[in-house]
Design a protein around this motif. Structure first.
Motif, PDB file in Angstrom:
ATOM      1  N   LYS A 177       0.856  -1.173   0.000  1.00 25.57           N
ATOM      2  CA  LYS A 177       0.000   0.000   0.000  1.00 25.57           C
ATOM      3  C   LYS A 177       0.898   1.230   0.000  1.00 25.57           C
ATOM      4  CE  LYS A 177      -4.044   0.108   1.792  1.00 25.57           C
ATOM      5  NZ  LYS A 177      -5.236   0.111   2.686  1.00 25.57           N
ATOM      6  N   LEU A 178       0.700   2.094  -0.970  1.00 29.51           N
ATOM      7  CA  LEU A 178       1.497   3.310  -1.102  1.00 29.51           C
ATOM      8  C   LEU A 178       0.974   4.375  -0.138  1.00 29.51           C
ATOM      9  CD1 LEU A 178       3.681   4.932  -2.702  1.00 29.51           C
ATOM     10  CD2 LEU A 178       1.830   5.620  -4.255  1.00 29.51           C
ATOM     11  N   TYR A 179       1.898   4.962   0.635  1.00 38.60           N
ATOM     12  CA  TYR A 179       1.558   6.028   1.580  1.00 38.60           C
ATOM     13  C   TYR A 179       2.376   7.270   1.274  1.00 38.60           C
ATOM     14  CZ  TYR A 179      -0.872   2.821   4.805  1.00 38.60           C
ATOM     15  OH  TYR A 179      -1.752   1.930   5.381  1.00 38.60           O
ATOM     16  N   TYR A 180       1.771   8.432   1.524  1.00 32.18           N
ATOM     17  CA  TYR A 180       2.482   9.706   1.489  1.00 32.18           C
ATOM     18  C   TYR A 180       2.355  10.372   2.847  1.00 32.18           C
ATOM     19  CZ  TYR A 180       2.310   9.571  -3.689  1.00 32.18           C
ATOM     20  OH  TYR A 180       2.441   9.218  -5.018  1.00 32.18           O
ATOM     21  N   CYS A 181       3.452  10.952   3.327  1.00 33.11           N
ATOM     22  CA  CYS A 181       3.437  11.794   4.527  1.00 33.11           C
ATOM     23  C   CYS A 181       3.928  13.172   4.101  1.00 33.11           C
ATOM     24  CB  CYS A 181       4.346  11.215   5.609  1.00 33.11           C
ATOM     25  SG  CYS A 181       4.525  12.270   7.064  1.00 33.11           S
ATOM     26  N   PHE A 182       3.033  14.161   4.127  1.00 29.23           N
ATOM     27  CA  PHE A 182       3.368  15.500   3.665  1.00 29.23           C
ATOM     28  C   PHE A 182       3.971  16.332   4.796  1.00 29.23           C
ATOM     29  CE2 PHE A 182       0.059  14.023   0.768  1.00 29.23           C
ATOM     30  CZ  PHE A 182       0.645  14.294  -0.459  1.00 29.23           C
ATOM     31  N   LYS A 183       5.038  17.047   4.457  1.00 29.26           N
ATOM     32  CA  LYS A 183       5.808  17.799   5.456  1.00 29.26           C
ATOM     33  C   LYS A 183       4.932  18.798   6.212  1.00 29.26           C
ATOM     34  CE  LYS A 183       9.892  20.759   5.975  1.00 29.26           C
ATOM     35  NZ  LYS A 183      11.084  21.327   5.270  1.00 29.26           N
ATOM     36  N   ASP A 184       4.108  19.557   5.509  1.00 26.34           N
ATOM     37  CA  ASP A 184       3.325  20.589   6.186  1.00 26.34           C
ATOM     38  C   ASP A 184       2.352  20.001   7.194  1.00 26.34           C
ATOM     39  OD1 ASP A 184       1.777  19.415   4.199  1.00 26.34           O
ATOM     40  OD2 ASP A 184       0.922  21.290   3.470  1.00 26.34           O
ATOM     41  N   LYS A 185       1.693  18.907   6.851  1.00 27.91           N
ATOM     42  CA  LYS A 185       0.752  18.277   7.773  1.00 27.91           C
ATOM     43  C   LYS A 185       1.482  17.636   8.950  1.00 27.91           C
ATOM     44  CE  LYS A 185      -2.782  17.403   4.269  1.00 27.91           C
ATOM     45  NZ  LYS A 185      -3.616  16.375   3.577  1.00 27.91           N
ATOM     46  N   PHE A 186       2.660  17.063   8.680  1.00 23.55           N
ATOM     47  CA  PHE A 186       3.450  16.443   9.740  1.00 23.55           C
ATOM     48  C   PHE A 186       3.859  17.476  10.779  1.00 23.55           C
ATOM     49  CE2 PHE A 186       7.529  14.985  11.518  1.00 23.55           C
ATOM     50  CZ  PHE A 186       7.197  13.701  11.913  1.00 23.55           C
ATOM     51  N   TYR A 187       4.331  18.646  10.329  1.00 22.82           N
ATOM     52  CA  TYR A 187       4.763  19.687  11.267  1.00 22.82           C
ATOM     53  C   TYR A 187       3.591  20.344  11.982  1.00 22.82           C
ATOM     54  CZ  TYR A 187       9.742  19.584  10.299  1.00 22.82           C
ATOM     55  OH  TYR A 187      11.063  19.199  10.230  1.00 22.82           O
ATOM     56  N   GLN A 188       2.465  20.446  11.306  1.00 28.46           N
ATOM     57  CA  GLN A 188       1.283  20.989  11.967  1.00 28.46           C
ATOM     58  C   GLN A 188       0.895  20.142  13.174  1.00 28.46           C
ATOM     59  OE1 GLN A 188      -1.842  21.369   9.036  1.00 28.46           O
ATOM     60  NE2 GLN A 188      -0.719  22.895   7.845  1.00 28.46           N
ATOM     61  N   LYS A 189       1.050  18.837  13.052  1.00 32.26           N
ATOM     62  CA  LYS A 189       0.654  17.935  14.131  1.00 32.26           C
ATOM     63  C   LYS A 189       1.762  17.697  15.138  1.00 32.26           C
ATOM     64  CE  LYS A 189      -1.695  13.543  15.005  1.00 32.26           C
ATOM     65  NZ  LYS A 189      -2.368  12.360  14.393  1.00 32.26           N
ATOM     66  N   PHE A 190       3.013  17.597  14.668  1.00 33.21           N
ATOM     67  CA  PHE A 190       4.100  17.137  15.542  1.00 33.21           C
ATOM     68  C   PHE A 190       5.232  18.143  15.735  1.00 33.21           C
ATOM     69  CE2 PHE A 190       2.506  13.033  13.677  1.00 33.21           C
ATOM     70  CZ  PHE A 190       1.894  12.588  14.846  1.00 33.21           C
ATOM     71  N   GLY A 191       5.110  19.344  15.212  1.00 32.13           N
ATOM     72  CA  GLY A 191       6.190  20.315  15.336  1.00 32.13           C
ATOM     73  C   GLY A 191       6.609  20.563  16.774  1.00 32.13           C
ATOM     74  N   GLY A 192       5.655  20.504  17.703  1.00 32.37           N
ATOM     75  CA  GLY A 192       5.963  20.718  19.115  1.00 32.37           C
ATOM     76  C   GLY A 192       6.896  19.664  19.683  1.00 32.37           C
ATOM     77  N   TYR A 193       6.845  18.463  19.147  1.00 34.88           N
ATOM     78  CA  TYR A 193       7.747  17.400  19.609  1.00 34.88           C
ATOM     79  C   TYR A 193       9.192  17.754  19.298  1.00 34.88           C
ATOM     80  CZ  TYR A 193       3.899  14.076  20.441  1.00 34.88           C
ATOM     81  OH  TYR A 193       2.788  13.443  20.917  1.00 34.88           O
TER      82      TYR A 193
END
Length: 214
Positions: A177-193
């Motif tokens: 199954k092909l997945y994409y993880c987009f940088k902007d969405k990743f940082y919106q959710k996890f940037g605080g980490y």
């Protein structure tokens, strides 16, 4: 020419919930005994299919380490090596035959070889670490993945970590199954980490400097 994957650092540290995680470049041949052990673990064999002799693995990794489209890294937790990851350039990898990607796409494969790492809740922090490692040091705007679609628990975790399912890909050894993880969405959710990790490292660093002066 320095390729996209070769621009990534040889060492990366990430802290989450007072636990230190790290990535370090695989050392050849020093790490071969460890990797050989991991590749013969029953939970690793079905997915990786590298349960080869020491000599065969040496030949495999001599070729792999000379391949400039990916990086081979050891994953560690609190100073102990527990796993292994391969970070690859999507379009230059075999995956490039199956999807229309961008030149800056990077992907990864991950295994936990040490059984002591099981049930410790390390998968999510390590996946976040891989995301920050890539997005902080490469011009990638997305990470790609192609796990076996039959591994259901994996699907739950990747979607929680901003990996969006695209479609099924028929590969010789699996239906992926092909997945994409987009940088902007990743940082919106996890940037605080990442911010918390950087602050934790700043607190640790002065102590290390003081000890070095003694």
């Amino acid at each position: 020419m320095t390729t996209l994957s070769r621009q990534l650092p040889d060492f990366y540290e990430y802290n989450e919930n007072e636990t230190q995680f790290y990535l370090r470049q695989m050392r050849y041949p020093e790490d071969m005994a460890l990797v050989h052990k991991w590749m013969h673990e029953p939970h690793v064999i079905p997915q990786w299919q590298l349960n080869k002799s020491e000599l065969e693995l040496q030949v495999y990794y001599e070729k792999a380490l000379a391949d400039d489209h990916h990086r081979i890294l050891i994953v560690g937790v609190n100073g102990q090596d527990v796993g292994y990851t391969e970070i690859y350039e999507g379009k230059r990898d075999r995956l490039g035959r199956y999807y229309d990607g961008d030149d800056t796409d990077l992907g990864w494969h991950l295994l936990f070889g040490e059984k002591s790492a099981f049930g410790q809740g390390y998968l999510r922090p390590v996946m976040r670490m891989l995301g920050f490692y890539i997005f902080e040091h490469a011009p990638s705007t997305k990470i790609v993945g192609e796990p076996d679609h039959t591994v259901k628990p994996y699907a739950v975790v990747v979607e929680e970590l901003c990996y969006e399912a695209q479609r099924l890909i028929p590969m010789p050894e699996k239906t992926a199954k092909l997945y994409y993880c987009f940088k902007d969405k990743f940082y919106q959710k996890f940037g605080g980490y990442l911010t918390a990790s950087q602050q934790a490292q700043k607190k640790i660093q002065p102590v290390a400097q003081t000890e070095a002066m003694l």
